[in-house]
Design a protein around this motif. Structure first.
Motif, short mmCIF file in Angstrom:
data_model
loop_
_atom_site.label_atom_id
_atom_site.label_comp_id
_atom_site.label_asym_id
_atom_site.label_seq_id
_atom_site.Cartn_x
_atom_site.Cartn_y
_atom_site.Cartn_z
N SER A 123 0.61 4.67 -9.15
CA SER A 123 1.01 4.86 -7.75
C SER A 123 2.46 4.43 -7.54
O SER A 123 3.20 5.06 -6.78
N ASP B 227 -8.34 1.06 4.96
CA ASP B 227 -8.72 0.16 6.06
C ASP B 227 -9.55 -1.04 5.60
O ASP B 227 -9.34 -2.18 6.06
N GLY C 193 0.84 -1.19 0.00
CA GLY C 193 0.00 0.00 0.00
C GLY C 193 0.88 1.24 0.00
O GLY C 193 1.07 1.86 1.04
N GLY C 194 1.42 1.56 -1.17
CA GLY C 194 2.34 2.72 -1.27
C GLY C 194 1.58 4.01 -1.51
O GLY C 194 1.79 4.71 -2.50
N GLY C 195 0.70 4.36 -0.59
CA GLY C 195 -0.02 5.64 -0.69
C GLY C 195 0.68 6.68 0.16
O GLY C 195 1.90 6.69 0.29
N ARG C 196 -0.13 7.55 0.78
CA ARG C 196 0.43 8.65 1.58
C ARG C 196 1.27 8.12 2.74
O ARG C 196 2.45 8.45 2.89
N VAL C 197 0.65 7.27 3.54
CA VAL C 197 1.32 6.79 4.76
C VAL C 197 2.41 5.78 4.41
O VAL C 197 3.54 5.87 4.90
N PHE D 38 -2.71 13.18 7.38
CA PHE D 38 -1.75 13.39 6.29
C PHE D 38 -2.50 13.53 4.98
O PHE D 38 -3.18 12.59 4.54
N LEU E 44 -9.52 -2.81 3.15
CA LEU E 44 -8.84 -3.87 2.39
C LEU E 44 -7.83 -4.64 3.23
O LEU E 44 -7.28 -5.64 2.78
N THR F 154 -0.53 -0.92 4.46
CA THR F 154 -1.00 0.48 4.52
C THR F 154 -1.95 0.77 3.36
O THR F 154 -1.88 1.81 2.72
N ARG G 259 -1.58 -1.05 -6.10
CA ARG G 259 -2.46 -1.68 -7.08
C ARG G 259 -2.11 -1.23 -8.50
O ARG G 259 -2.16 -1.99 -9.43
N SER G 260 -1.72 0.05 -8.63
CA SER G 260 -1.55 0.59 -9.99
C SER G 260 -0.11 1.02 -10.25
O SER G 260 0.64 1.36 -9.33
N MET H 287 -1.73 0.11 10.12
CA MET H 287 -1.59 1.45 10.69
C MET H 287 -2.94 2.16 10.82
O MET H 287 -3.00 3.39 10.83
N1 LIG Z 1 -3.87 9.58 5.74
C1 LIG Z 1 -3.99 9.74 7.04
O1 LIG Z 1 -4.23 10.85 7.51
C2 LIG Z 1 -3.78 8.58 7.97
C3 LIG Z 1 -3.46 8.85 9.32
C4 LIG Z 1 -3.24 7.78 10.19
C5 LIG Z 1 -3.37 6.47 9.73
N2 LIG Z 1 -3.71 6.25 8.41
C6 LIG Z 1 -3.84 4.84 8.00
O2 LIG Z 1 -2.84 4.54 7.05
C7 LIG Z 1 -3.34 3.55 6.13
C8 LIG Z 1 -3.15 4.05 4.71
O3 LIG Z 1 -3.84 5.27 4.54
P1 LIG Z 1 -3.42 6.31 3.39
O4 LIG Z 1 -4.09 7.60 3.72
O5 LIG Z 1 -1.95 6.27 3.16
O6 LIG Z 1 -4.16 5.64 2.13
P2 LIG Z 1 -3.94 5.96 0.57
O7 LIG Z 1 -3.13 7.20 0.38
O8 LIG Z 1 -5.28 5.88 -0.05
O9 LIG Z 1 -3.07 4.76 0.05
C9 LIG Z 1 -3.52 3.45 -0.03
C10 LIG Z 1 -2.57 2.68 -0.94
O10 LIG Z 1 -2.94 1.30 -0.91
C11 LIG Z 1 -2.74 0.76 -2.20
N3 LIG Z 1 -3.51 -0.47 -2.32
C12 LIG Z 1 -4.86 -0.63 -2.27
N4 LIG Z 1 -5.17 -1.94 -2.40
C13 LIG Z 1 -4.00 -2.60 -2.53
C14 LIG Z 1 -3.65 -3.95 -2.70
N5 LIG Z 1 -4.59 -4.90 -2.75
N6 LIG Z 1 -2.34 -4.29 -2.81
C15 LIG Z 1 -1.39 -3.33 -2.75
N7 LIG Z 1 -1.66 -2.03 -2.59
C16 LIG Z 1 -2.94 -1.66 -2.47
C17 LIG Z 1 -3.20 1.87 -3.11
O11 LIG Z 1 -2.64 1.66 -4.39
P3 LIG Z 1 -3.32 2.34 -5.70
O12 LIG Z 1 -3.18 3.82 -5.49
O13 LIG Z 1 -2.49 1.82 -6.79
O14 LIG Z 1 -4.76 1.89 -5.69
C18 LIG Z 1 -2.61 3.10 -2.41
O15 LIG Z 1 -1.29 3.31 -2.85
C19 LIG Z 1 -4.81 3.32 6.49
O16 LIG Z 1 -4.91 2.19 7.32
C20 LIG Z 1 -5.17 4.57 7.29
O17 LIG Z 1 -6.20 4.36 8.23
C21 LIG Z 1 -3.91 7.26 7.53
#
Ligand SMILES: NC(=O)c1ccc[n+]([C@@H]2O[C@H](COP(=O)([O-])OP(=O)(O)OC[C@H]3O[C@@H](n4cnc5c(N)ncnc54)[C@H](OP(=O)(O)O)[C@@H]3O)[C@@H](O)[C@H]2O)c1
Length: 297
Positions: free
Chosen positions: A41, A74, A12-16, A127, A76, A71, A37-38, A99
């Protein structure tokens, strides 16, 4: 003792996920693989972690390491964990971490059954992008929930590597913990939106409304930091200005303001709890009765 070096995998290489991978690498840790996934990203992740193995295949990524951080969004996490566990991608004695602030360790049950140690580490922060996360993760409080004490040492060590401050959180308290965070952050944003709409109604066009309110919001946060909630409270409830409160409530009675009325009355009651010490008993009772009347409307 004798544990091998951690080889981190981020699914899950998104924001966090990207920020955590980057910070771990900066701390001298081995971040061996990142899965998204993509391809789009993955291209973004590459800017922060050019040397890691980047893939859209989470199972292949997981096979390369022994400390896996999920990451993804949630919803997934449980599915991803099940996929990795049932594919046999987890090594004995590996760690599986998520996380999320809202979810317990049960979403990682499949990994635990496959012999991994499970934990969740949640930064009490918000974030909006990777850059912000890289900046704000160090110094954040992290709630750490673990399956056993040995996992606690490791998970707290992980948080410290990220520059965070670990705080233990019992699994059964997670829902309340997350609820508190939502009230402090997300609902505060909703509240500022309500104030923004009121200002737009009186002629602050578009984003000028929020711009005008921001110094006030920042001043309030600064007061909270310096003085705590009780002493930071100002305004009509804190002063016992019941005439002002009446005028607010009368305006809120107009059509279309029902939702804001509900919010205003509920929060004013909380404010009254905070202010009560500084008010005479009769004034506090008068305010309570006034709010109660509008609460029932
Ligand atoms: N953002 C915040 O403020 C924050 C704060 C504290 C905790 N968190 C926690 O941190 C975690 C991640 O949050 P985020 O905000 O970073 O989410 P995000 O930016 O939406 O990133 C999610 C990532 O997961 C990838 N993904 C989805 N399905 C997948 C799979 N089956 N296999 C591999 N990668 C997959 C997505 O890839 P694609 O883009 O290619 O679909 C995306 O890169 C969550 O549990 C959240 O509750 C977030």
């Amino acid at each position: 003792m004798g544990r091998k070096v951690d080889r981190f995998v981020i699914v899950g290489g998104g924001r966090v996920g990207t920020a955590v991978g980057y910070l771990l690498q900066q701390a001298g840790e081995e971040v061996v693989a990142i899965a998204c996934r993509s391809e789009e990203s993955l291209a973004k992740v590459r800017k922060y972690l050019p040397d890691a193995y980047l893939t859209t295949d989470a199972v292949k990524a997981a096979r390369r390491g022994n400390a896996i951080l999920i990451t993804t969004p949630d919803d997934l996490i449980a599915d991803v964990c099940l996929t990795l566990s049932s594919a046999g991608a987890l090594k004995k004695d590996s760690y599986m971490v998520h996380m999320s602030g809202a979810l317990g360790l049960d979403v990682l049950d499949a990994a635990r059954e496959a012999g991994a140690r499970t934990a969740s580490i949640h930064p009490l922060q918000t974030f909006a992008d990777v850059k912000g996360a890289v900046k704000k993760i160090p110094g954040s409080v992290f709630a750490v929930t673990v399956q056993d004490d040995r996992t606690r040492d490791w998970a707290e060590g992980l948080v410290r590597k990220l520059g965070g401050e670990p705080v233990p959180l019992a699994e059964e308290d997670k829902v309340l913990y997350h609820l508190g965070a939502v009230v402090a952050s997300n609902l505060l944003v909703a509240l500022e939106h309500a104030a923004e709409l009121v200002y737009q109604e009186i002629g602050f066009l578009g984003e000028r409304a929020l711009k005008a309110l921001l110094p006030l919001i920042e001043g309030t946060v600064e007061n909270l930091r310096r003085l705590g909630t009780q002493r930071a409270l100002t305004g009509p409830v804190a002063r016992g200005d019941i005439g002002v409160l009446r005028r607010h409530l009368e305006v809120l009675e107009e059509e279309g303001r029902e939702q804001l009325m509900g919010v205003y009355v509920s929060l004013s009651r909380y404010a009254l709890d905070l202010a009560e010490e500084g008010l005479s008993r009769s004034r506090a009772e008068e305010i309570a009765e006034l709010l109660e009347r509008y609460c029932r409307k």
